[in-house]
Scaffold this motif. Structure first.
Motif, PDB file in Angstrom:
ATOM      1  N   ASP A 204       5.703  32.730  -3.947  1.00 47.96           N
ATOM      2  CA  ASP A 204       5.711  33.065  -5.448  1.00 47.96           C
ATOM      3  C   ASP A 204       6.216  34.464  -5.875  1.00 47.96           C
ATOM      4  N   VAL A 205       6.704  34.399  -7.104  1.00 49.36           N
ATOM      5  CA  VAL A 205       7.168  35.626  -7.277  1.00 49.36           C
ATOM      6  C   VAL A 205       6.615  35.866  -8.827  1.00 49.36           C
ATOM      7  N   LEU A 206       6.089  37.279  -8.786  1.00 46.51           N
ATOM      8  CA  LEU A 206       5.473  37.973  -9.897  1.00 46.51           C
ATOM      9  C   LEU A 206       6.423  38.488 -10.531  1.00 46.51           C
ATOM     10  N   GLU A 207       6.504  38.560 -12.095  1.00 49.31           N
ATOM     11  CA  GLU A 207       7.265  39.673 -12.851  1.00 49.31           C
ATOM     12  C   GLU A 207       6.331  40.300 -13.524  1.00 49.31           C
ATOM     13  N   VAL A 208       6.244  41.823 -13.207  1.00 49.30           N
ATOM     14  CA  VAL A 208       5.474  42.663 -13.819  1.00 49.30           C
ATOM     15  C   VAL A 208       6.173  43.725 -14.811  1.00 49.30           C
TER      16      VAL A 208
ATOM     17  N   TYR B 259       9.721  48.796 -17.533  1.00 51.47           N
ATOM     18  CA  TYR B 259      10.001  48.776 -16.274  1.00 51.47           C
ATOM     19  C   TYR B 259       9.588  47.587 -15.671  1.00 51.47           C
ATOM     20  N   THR B 260      10.416  46.699 -15.475  1.00 50.21           N
ATOM     21  CA  THR B 260      10.134  45.464 -14.791  1.00 50.21           C
ATOM     22  C   THR B 260      10.307  45.286 -13.284  1.00 50.21           C
ATOM     23  N   HIS B 261       9.273  44.792 -12.684  1.00 44.86           N
ATOM     24  CA  HIS B 261       8.955  44.832 -11.244  1.00 44.86           C
ATOM     25  C   HIS B 261       9.091  43.364 -10.953  1.00 44.86           C
ATOM     26  N   TYR B 262       9.800  43.045  -9.676  1.00 43.85           N
ATOM     27  CA  TYR B 262       9.586  41.780  -9.348  1.00 43.85           C
ATOM     28  C   TYR B 262       9.075  41.724  -7.816  1.00 43.85           C
ATOM     29  N   VAL B 263       7.817  41.236  -7.657  1.00 45.07           N
ATOM     30  CA  VAL B 263       7.107  41.233  -6.421  1.00 45.07           C
ATOM     31  C   VAL B 263       6.868  39.794  -5.870  1.00 45.07           C
ATOM     32  N   LYS B 264       7.386  39.491  -4.519  1.00 47.43           N
ATOM     33  CA  LYS B 264       7.162  38.244  -4.072  1.00 47.43           C
ATOM     34  C   LYS B 264       6.043  38.373  -3.027  1.00 47.43           C
TER      35      LYS B 264
END
Lengths: 198, 81
Positions: B36-40, B73-78
């Motif tokens: 899954d990928v979380l957008e922060v 600031y947008t972060h994409y964390v898998k």
């Protein structure tokens, strides 16, 4: 230059290309092995461990241990915060809501010490700081305590100082560990990768 | 700009400062499953360095990308396997 001649051997006719290649392969294998054993060493003992000793109960000094503890828990570390003396007030349900910033002896305050000593100045300084904290989107002390406990941080209250301050086990937030002393703190410190005194 | 990622969930931590973006990201990742990928989405300028540091030091997460757009600031964390 023909395709089957390694570039490195071009100006070194003394060395056999086959020997070079074999040595290189052996070296690469050795490097891989060493990197692997280094990686094994790094995660050999499970998660990192941090122990913080929190001795201060002023509004500003309550933040650093809680911020570091909740962040370390987010890294998956084992975290113990041993609260002693005025640090106990951080865990005290009632007192933690009324922690004060000291206006006296703080050279960063906008008022001189002679004025800062007047009654009500600590409260005013604390109100100002609380307003800044709210505007900045910084969590409250209570939120940080809840977050820390939720994430499995072990918040400990030093038994000797609990008695010294006439506190009761029930005064503290649910989930706070009581009945621990210096030996417990030392044991955690000895096992920790990081030890901090605040 | 992104997002070529298949985003599973979005975490809004706008207006919150250290350590909340990290702590909330960790909690949101815990609720996801591998792959899954979380957008922060954050407004804390420290979150670029902090999310990087957290992702580097934490097993089971992979930082895909960080996008800076003004004060957002947008972060994409898998969540890794």
């Amino acid at each position: 230059m023909s395709a089957d001649t390694p570039a490195t051997s071009a100006d070194d006719s003394e060395v056999e290309p086959e020997t070079d290649a074999a040595e290189l392969q052996a070296l690469r294998k050795r490097v891989d092995e060493l990197e692997q054993s280094l990686a094994d060493l790094d995660d050999g003992d499970g998660p990192k461990k941090m122990t913080i000793v929190a001795t201060q109960g002023s509004f500003d000094m309550a933040y650093p241990p809680l911020i570091l503890a909740s962040t370390a828990a987010a890294f998956g570390w084992d975290v113990v915060v041993f609260h002693t003396f005025w640090g106990l007030d951080i865990l005290h349900e009632e007192k933690s809501e009324n922690l004060k910033l000291s206006a006296v002896g703080n050279p960063n305050m906008p008022v001189p010490n002679a004025l800062a000593a007047f009654p009500g100045m600590d409260r005013m300084a604390t109100r100002m700081m609380e307003k800044k904290i709210d505007e900045n989107g910084t969590a409250t002390i209570e939120e940080l305590i809840d977050l820390s406990l939720e994430q499995g941080v072990d918040l400990q209250a030093c038994q000797m100082t609990v008695e010294l301050m006439d506190y009761d086990e029930d005064d503290f937030y649910d989930g706070v560990t009581t009945g621990v002393g210096a030996a417990t703190a030392l044991q955690h410190m000895a096992e920790s990768d990081i030890q901090l005194l605040v | 700009m992104s997002s070529e990622y298949d985003i599973t969930d979005t975490l809004d931590v706008k207006g919150q400062s250290c350590p909340m973006p990290i702590v909330k990201t960790k909690q949101a990742i815990d609720d996801l499953t591998a792959g899954d990928v979380l957008e922060v989405v954050a407004t804390d300028s420290g979150s670029i360095s902090d999310i990087q540091g957290w992702a580097d030091g934490t097993d089971g997460v992979e930082l895909l990308e960080q996008v800076e757009d003004g004060d957002r600031y947008t972060h994409y964390v898998k969540k890794a396997a």
